[in-house]
Motif scaffolding. Structure first.
Motif, PDB file in Angstrom:
ATOM      1  N   THR A   1      25.716  47.003  62.848  1.00 45.43           N
ATOM      2  CA  THR A   1      24.319  47.304  63.163  1.00 45.43           C
ATOM      3  C   THR A   1      23.423  46.119  62.802  1.00 45.43           C
ATOM      4  O   THR A   1      23.853  45.181  62.139  1.00 45.43           O
ATOM      5  CB  THR A   1      23.827  48.535  62.380  1.00 45.43           C
TER       6      THR A   1
ATOM      7  N   GLU B   1      16.634  54.444  59.403  1.00 47.88           N
ATOM      8  CA  GLU B   1      16.903  54.832  58.020  1.00 47.88           C
ATOM      9  C   GLU B   1      18.242  55.550  57.865  1.00 47.88           C
ATOM     10  O   GLU B   1      18.724  55.762  56.763  1.00 47.88           O
ATOM     11  CB  GLU B   1      15.769  55.720  57.482  1.00 47.88           C
ATOM     12  N   PHE B   2      18.884  55.917  58.971  1.00 50.10           N
ATOM     13  CA  PHE B   2      20.186  56.595  58.913  1.00 50.10           C
ATOM     14  C   PHE B   2      21.283  55.560  58.685  1.00 50.10           C
ATOM     15  O   PHE B   2      21.457  54.651  59.487  1.00 50.10           O
ATOM     16  CB  PHE B   2      20.496  57.316  60.225  1.00 50.10           C
ATOM     17  N   ASN B   3      22.039  55.699  57.614  1.00 54.60           N
ATOM     18  CA  ASN B   3      23.199  54.828  57.444  1.00 54.60           C
ATOM     19  C   ASN B   3      24.392  55.482  58.143  1.00 54.60           C
ATOM     20  O   ASN B   3      24.309  56.606  58.635  1.00 54.60           O
ATOM     21  CB  ASN B   3      23.471  54.544  55.963  1.00 54.60           C
ATOM     22  N   HIS B   4      25.520  54.762  58.205  1.00 56.68           N
ATOM     23  CA  HIS B   4      26.691  55.287  58.918  1.00 56.68           C
ATOM     24  C   HIS B   4      27.183  56.602  58.314  1.00 56.68           C
ATOM     25  O   HIS B   4      27.568  57.519  59.046  1.00 56.68           O
ATOM     26  CB  HIS B   4      27.826  54.264  58.919  1.00 56.68           C
ATOM     27  N   HIS B   5      27.184  56.694  57.014  1.00 55.66           N
ATOM     28  CA  HIS B   5      27.673  57.911  56.362  1.00 55.66           C
ATOM     29  C   HIS B   5      26.808  59.118  56.752  1.00 55.66           C
ATOM     30  O   HIS B   5      27.328  60.167  57.142  1.00 55.66           O
ATOM     31  CB  HIS B   5      27.695  57.744  54.849  1.00 55.66           C
ATOM     32  N   TYR B   6      25.498  58.962  56.664  1.00 53.82           N
ATOM     33  CA  TYR B   6      24.605  60.077  56.994  1.00 53.82           C
ATOM     34  C   TYR B   6      24.731  60.465  58.467  1.00 53.82           C
ATOM     35  O   TYR B   6      24.797  61.648  58.811  1.00 53.82           O
ATOM     36  CB  TYR B   6      23.151  59.720  56.659  1.00 53.82           C
TER      37      TYR B   6
ATOM     38  N   HIS C   1      20.691  46.540  60.945  1.00 57.61           N
ATOM     39  CA  HIS C   1      19.792  47.187  59.989  1.00 57.61           C
ATOM     40  C   HIS C   1      19.081  46.181  59.083  1.00 57.61           C
ATOM     41  O   HIS C   1      17.919  46.372  58.742  1.00 57.61           O
ATOM     42  CB  HIS C   1      20.523  48.250  59.179  1.00 57.61           C
ATOM     43  N   GLN C   2      19.744  45.094  58.720  1.00 58.75           N
ATOM     44  CA  GLN C   2      19.076  44.108  57.862  1.00 58.75           C
ATOM     45  C   GLN C   2      17.983  43.362  58.621  1.00 58.75           C
ATOM     46  O   GLN C   2      16.894  43.131  58.090  1.00 58.75           O
ATOM     47  CB  GLN C   2      20.090  43.141  57.269  1.00 58.75           C
TER      48      GLN C   2
END
Length: 67
Positions: A49, A16-21, A51-52
């Motif tokens: 990543t 659930e962590f995106n690059h920005h976070y 992620h999808q």
């Protein structure tokens, strides 16, 4: 992890962590991480990543288990 009936799925890490976070979290903990670890971690944020794909796996898990 999630359990649906007698089926379980677990995930190591934080999908659930995106690059920005992740970058903000590393910056917040920069002193704790140390320069080498911080630099390597921050550099890793430029990588692509899955992620999808991970999201589709999770959706399919819940759809197939009929919750």
């Amino acid at each position: 992890g999630f359990t649906v009936g007698d089926h379980t799925i677990t995930i190591q890490g934080h999908p659930e962590f995106n690059h920005h976070y992740a970058g903000e979290l590393m910056t917040f903990r920069r002193e704790l991480l140390g320069a080498a670890c911080y630099d390597a971690g921050f550099a890793s944020l430029s990588q692509v990543t899955d992620h999808q794909t991970m999201g589709r796996w999770l959706v399919n898990f819940f759809r197939e288990k009929e919750i």
